[in-house]
Design a protein around this motif. Structure first.
Motif, short mmCIF file in Angstrom:
data_model
loop_
_atom_site.label_atom_id
_atom_site.label_comp_id
_atom_site.label_asym_id
_atom_site.label_seq_id
_atom_site.Cartn_x
_atom_site.Cartn_y
_atom_site.Cartn_z
N GLU A 64 0.86 -1.19 0.00
CA GLU A 64 0.00 0.00 0.00
C GLU A 64 0.89 1.23 0.00
O GLU A 64 2.05 1.16 0.42
N LEU A 65 0.35 2.34 -0.38
CA LEU A 65 1.08 3.60 -0.25
C LEU A 65 1.30 3.89 1.24
O LEU A 65 0.43 3.65 2.07
N ALA A 66 2.48 4.44 1.56
CA ALA A 66 2.75 4.82 2.94
C ALA A 66 2.38 6.27 3.20
O ALA A 66 2.36 6.72 4.33
N LYS A 67 2.10 7.01 2.13
CA LYS A 67 1.74 8.43 2.25
C LYS A 67 0.59 8.74 1.31
O LYS A 67 0.27 7.95 0.43
N LYS A 68 0.06 9.92 1.47
CA LYS A 68 -0.95 10.38 0.52
C LYS A 68 -0.28 10.71 -0.82
O LYS A 68 0.86 11.17 -0.84
N PRO A 69 -1.00 10.53 -1.91
CA PRO A 69 -0.43 10.80 -3.24
C PRO A 69 0.21 12.19 -3.34
O PRO A 69 1.29 12.33 -3.93
N GLU A 70 -0.43 13.18 -2.75
CA GLU A 70 0.12 14.54 -2.87
C GLU A 70 1.37 14.73 -2.02
O GLU A 70 2.05 15.75 -2.14
N GLU A 71 1.69 13.75 -1.20
CA GLU A 71 2.93 13.84 -0.43
C GLU A 71 4.08 13.08 -1.08
O GLU A 71 5.18 13.01 -0.53
N ILE A 72 3.80 12.49 -2.23
CA ILE A 72 4.86 11.75 -2.94
C ILE A 72 5.21 12.49 -4.22
O ILE A 72 4.39 12.62 -5.13
N SER A 73 6.44 12.98 -4.28
CA SER A 73 6.89 13.72 -5.46
C SER A 73 7.65 12.80 -6.41
O SER A 73 8.09 11.71 -6.03
N LEU A 74 7.81 13.27 -7.64
CA LEU A 74 8.65 12.53 -8.59
C LEU A 74 10.06 12.36 -8.01
O LEU A 74 10.67 11.31 -8.14
N LYS A 75 10.53 13.43 -7.38
CA LYS A 75 11.87 13.37 -6.78
C LYS A 75 11.97 12.25 -5.74
O LYS A 75 12.95 11.50 -5.73
N ASP A 76 10.98 12.12 -4.88
CA ASP A 76 10.99 11.07 -3.86
C ASP A 76 11.21 9.70 -4.50
O ASP A 76 12.05 8.92 -4.06
N VAL A 77 10.44 9.44 -5.54
CA VAL A 77 10.49 8.11 -6.16
C VAL A 77 11.81 7.91 -6.90
O VAL A 77 12.49 6.89 -6.72
N ILE A 78 12.19 8.88 -7.69
CA ILE A 78 13.40 8.75 -8.50
C ILE A 78 14.64 8.65 -7.61
O ILE A 78 15.49 7.79 -7.82
N GLU A 79 14.70 9.48 -6.59
CA GLU A 79 15.89 9.44 -5.73
C GLU A 79 15.92 8.18 -4.86
O GLU A 79 17.00 7.70 -4.52
N THR A 80 14.76 7.66 -4.52
CA THR A 80 14.74 6.40 -3.79
C THR A 80 15.35 5.29 -4.64
O THR A 80 16.08 4.44 -4.14
N VAL A 81 15.07 5.32 -5.91
CA VAL A 81 15.55 4.27 -6.78
C VAL A 81 17.00 4.49 -7.21
O VAL A 81 17.79 3.56 -7.21
N GLU A 82 17.35 5.70 -7.56
CA GLU A 82 18.68 5.87 -8.13
C GLU A 82 19.59 6.88 -7.44
O GLU A 82 20.65 7.21 -7.98
N GLY A 83 19.22 7.34 -6.29
CA GLY A 83 20.09 8.27 -5.57
C GLY A 83 19.91 9.71 -6.04
O GLY A 83 19.16 9.96 -6.97
N THR A 84 20.62 10.60 -5.39
CA THR A 84 20.45 12.03 -5.66
C THR A 84 20.81 12.40 -7.09
O THR A 84 21.82 11.96 -7.61
N TYR A 85 19.96 13.21 -7.68
CA TYR A 85 20.22 13.67 -9.04
C TYR A 85 21.38 14.65 -9.05
O TYR A 85 21.43 15.58 -8.28
N CYS A 86 22.32 14.43 -9.94
CA CYS A 86 23.27 15.51 -10.25
C CYS A 86 23.70 15.41 -11.70
O CYS A 86 23.92 14.34 -12.24
N LEU A 87 23.81 16.55 -12.29
CA LEU A 87 24.07 16.63 -13.72
C LEU A 87 25.45 16.11 -14.07
O LEU A 87 25.62 15.39 -15.03
N SER A 88 26.42 16.48 -13.27
CA SER A 88 27.79 16.03 -13.55
C SER A 88 28.41 15.42 -12.31
O SER A 88 28.09 15.80 -11.19
#
Lengths: 134, 134
Positions: A64-88
């Motif tokens: 199940e979701l652990a939070k409400k949909p509006e509390e889950i950002s694209l960043k949350d999901v992407i960074e959970t899977v692949e770590g912090t975004y950085c361009l270089s």
DNA sequence: TGAAAAGAGTAGTAAATTAGTATAAATAAT
DNA sequence: ATTATTTATACTAATTTACTACTCTTTTCA
């Protein structure tokens, strides 16, 4: 220079849970999202570890979701899977930049600004906004 | 989800030409930038094809900038080396998104906005601004 | 209480992409 | 002609991404 397929799958999986609004087992999620069962399980474990999804073992278990949909950002999901975004890589702590003796090169400021901007935008979009948008 | 090392090398190579302000052969460029000769040659060919650098064959040959530093953006160099930036594959023309039947998924708008933003910022930074910044 | 239905954990393999090399040919200057 | 250079193509190696296999643990409920 892409979001990985794994992140993409993770987004689908979260979207699936957002839309179905109930506990789903991995097999069902796999079928809905076209992600193989094994890989979905692996991704789901990351999402659980990241606090985005809750898991329940045993018969009648699932996710199940652990939070409400509006509390889950694209960043949350992407960074959970692949770590912090950085361009270089030169923005990563452990990166030895062979360009500058000072450890700071002329590109770093630009890259840093852009990475921050991307993170901010990814944070802005959440599943509350996105769910009905098909 | 990074700029590749190859792009990074390409930026160094262009910066080297910007700073030295004269025709340099590949060997010199390789030494200045710490990029192996062979790989530097390969990258230089892309930069020539992309109109960023001019090449001269034969003895006394080498490479020069094809434009003024302020006319060369980070975007120019990075896209010459690795193609158009896009955050997710679903923005690429040939990508079959298995999520939506319509071909448009709810993430696409967000990804598109962010990719555009990144491109705009990469376009903004040019070697006229960056060259003295070490 | 024990079988069945789930998820968890670890380790592995396969595919794709990125990074880098080798070799031979073409060109220009002297 | 010879030498110093770039060009072109094809190849190999390393790394990352994508995905699978197998075994273990937990929970439910007959």
């Amino acid at each position: 220079m892409h979001i990985t397929l794994e992140s993409d799958y993770a987004l689908r999986i979260v979207l699936c849970l957002v839309r179905e609004k109930k506990r789903l087992d991995a097999k069902t999620i796999s079928e809905h999202t076209c992600v193989t069962l094994r890989f979905a399980l692996k991704i789901l474990r990351k999402l659980v570890a990241g606090g985005i999804v809750k898991s329940f073992k045993g018969t009648q278990g699932g996710y199940e979701l652990a939070k409400k949909p509006e509390e889950i950002s694209l960043k949350d999901v992407i960074e959970t899977v692949e770590g912090t975004y950085c361009l270089s890589r030169c923005l990563q702590d452990d990166y030895e930049c062979s360009r500058g003796k000072s450890g700071i090169c002329c590109f770093q400021k630009a890259f840093d600004e852009i990475s921050t901007l991307v993170q901010e935008r990814l944070q802005h979009y959440n599943f509350g906004m996105l769910k009905d948008d098909f």
